[in-house]
Design a protein around this motif. Structure first.
Motif, PDB file in Angstrom:
ATOM      1  N   GLU A   1       0.840  -1.186   0.000  1.00 20.36           N
ATOM      2  CA  GLU A   1       0.000   0.000   0.000  1.00 20.36           C
ATOM      3  C   GLU A   1       0.879   1.241   0.000  1.00 20.36           C
ATOM      4  O   GLU A   1       2.035   1.220   0.433  1.00 20.36           O
ATOM      5  N   LEU A   2       0.327   2.343  -0.484  1.00 20.16           N
ATOM      6  CA  LEU A   2       1.048   3.605  -0.509  1.00 20.16           C
ATOM      7  C   LEU A   2       0.935   4.295   0.848  1.00 20.16           C
ATOM      8  O   LEU A   2      -0.107   4.245   1.502  1.00 20.16           O
ATOM      9  N   THR A   3       2.006   4.970   1.239  1.00 15.28           N
ATOM     10  CA  THR A   3       1.949   5.792   2.436  1.00 15.28           C
ATOM     11  C   THR A   3       1.158   7.058   2.123  1.00 15.28           C
ATOM     12  O   THR A   3       0.924   7.386   0.955  1.00 15.28           O
ATOM     13  N   PRO A   4       0.727   7.808   3.140  1.00 17.62           N
ATOM     14  CA  PRO A   4       0.013   9.069   2.870  1.00 17.62           C
ATOM     15  C   PRO A   4       0.798  10.020   1.970  1.00 17.62           C
ATOM     16  O   PRO A   4       0.220  10.677   1.093  1.00 17.62           O
ATOM     17  N   LEU A   5       2.119  10.094   2.175  1.00 18.14           N
ATOM     18  CA  LEU A   5       2.918  10.969   1.320  1.00 18.14           C
ATOM     19  C   LEU A   5       2.886  10.488  -0.125  1.00 18.14           C
ATOM     20  O   LEU A   5       2.734  11.288  -1.060  1.00 18.14           O
TER      21      LEU A   5
END
Length: 307
Positions: free
Chosen positions: A61-65
């Motif tokens: 999954e992608l981090t918030p950044l």
């Protein structure tokens, strides 16, 4: 995060990671080794001081950044690509340009012969790559993977795409729908009646579970549920299934006129009302003034008027 310290070559890698969310698939997307992509990911993590891509269970999954970077990165890459493609002029007699266009098999069959005839006459070194129009085509157009799309402007069938203010649309031509049968196996005099149409076996074109063709919507508005005995991936394949059967194929008039005679099929007026098809050319405003794009747009418009 100094701009002059950032390797712009990493932008394409970053875009691939943000899109694919997987090192292996990102490597395949850019045609590089997995080791090279892993190295790029390490450098990106160092630059942003963020993991960017983290494992959650069996997936990444992608981090918030990373999520926040998706749109700025795509915008930056598109701007760079546009800058690299800018030409002060376009000489169709000598220019070597490649354009990617997504369209249905129907549009390719009806429109492309006229387009190619005009292209060979005026721009012999220009190449048009034709791809199948699908649910992701307009997203690819926005990303810069395609130059044009040709099709029915019906965003309901493109649920994963939300049109932006950058979309440009120009109508090319219209067509309506007829019925095609094999007269040796579908006995009737004159046009098919509504009762015969309802009771006949039909072929249906299916572009996916969430995609409704104009014919599907015509059936729904008419309040009928035809007996579907086969589903085809395209209109051209559907008409090829009709010879030797009692099947009724409801297809575009121009396609029927171009194929029915060779297949010994009969064309009849459709007994229900189906909304006319309006084929349009779609592009992005960033290419409005590109001389090559202007030339191709004019070519498609002229071909649309000629058919």
């Amino acid at each position: 995060m100094q701009f002059h310290n950032f390797d712009l070559n990493l932008l394409r890698s970053l875009d691939a990671f943000l899109t694919e969310r997987n090192v292996t698939r990102a490597a395949e997307r850019l045609f590089v080794t997995q080791q090279a992509m892993s190295a790029s990911l390490r450098r990106l993590r160092e630059h942003f001081d963020d993991e960017l891509l983290v494992r959650v269970g069996r997936n990444f999954e992608l981090t918030p950044l990373a999520t926040a970077l998706i749109d700025p990165v795509k915008t930056s890459l598109t701007s760079i690509q546009t800058a690299l493609q800018v030409r002060p002029k376009f000489d169709p007699k000598t220019e070597q340009r490649h354009f990617k266009v997504a369209m249905t098999d129907y549009a390719a069959m009806v429109l492309m012969p006229s387009v190619l005839r005009l292209l060979l006459q005026s721009a012999p070194y220009t190449v048009i790559h034709v791809e199948r129009l699908d649910a992701d085509s307009y997203n690819r157009l926005e990303r810069g993977d395609l130059d044009f799309c040709v099709g029915l402007i019906d965003w309901e069938n493109h649920k994963i795409y939300k049109p932006s203010e950058h979309i440009r649309i120009e109508g090319l031509f219209r067509d309506d729908f007829v019925c095609v049968v094999d007269p040796a196996h579908f006995k009737l005099e004159g046009d098919i009646t509504l009762e015969q149409y309802i009771n006949a076996p039909h072929g249906q074109v299916s572009f996916g579970s969430d995609w409704r063709t104009l014919i599907d919507r015509g059936w729904l508005r008419a309040g009928i549920e035809p007996r579907i005995v086969t589903k085809a991936p395209s209109f051209s394949s559907l008409i090829m299934m009709v010879p030797g059967t009692p099947l009724v194929a409801t297809i575009h008039r121009r396609m029927a006129q171009s194929m029915a005679h060779a297949l010994n099929l009969k064309i009849m007026e459709c007994p229900i009302t189906i909304r006319a098809l309006e084929e349009s050319l779609v592009w992005l405003d960033r290419n409005d003034t590109d001389p090559g794009h202007v030339f191709i747009r004019d070519l498609f418009k002229k071909a649309g008027m000629d058919i």
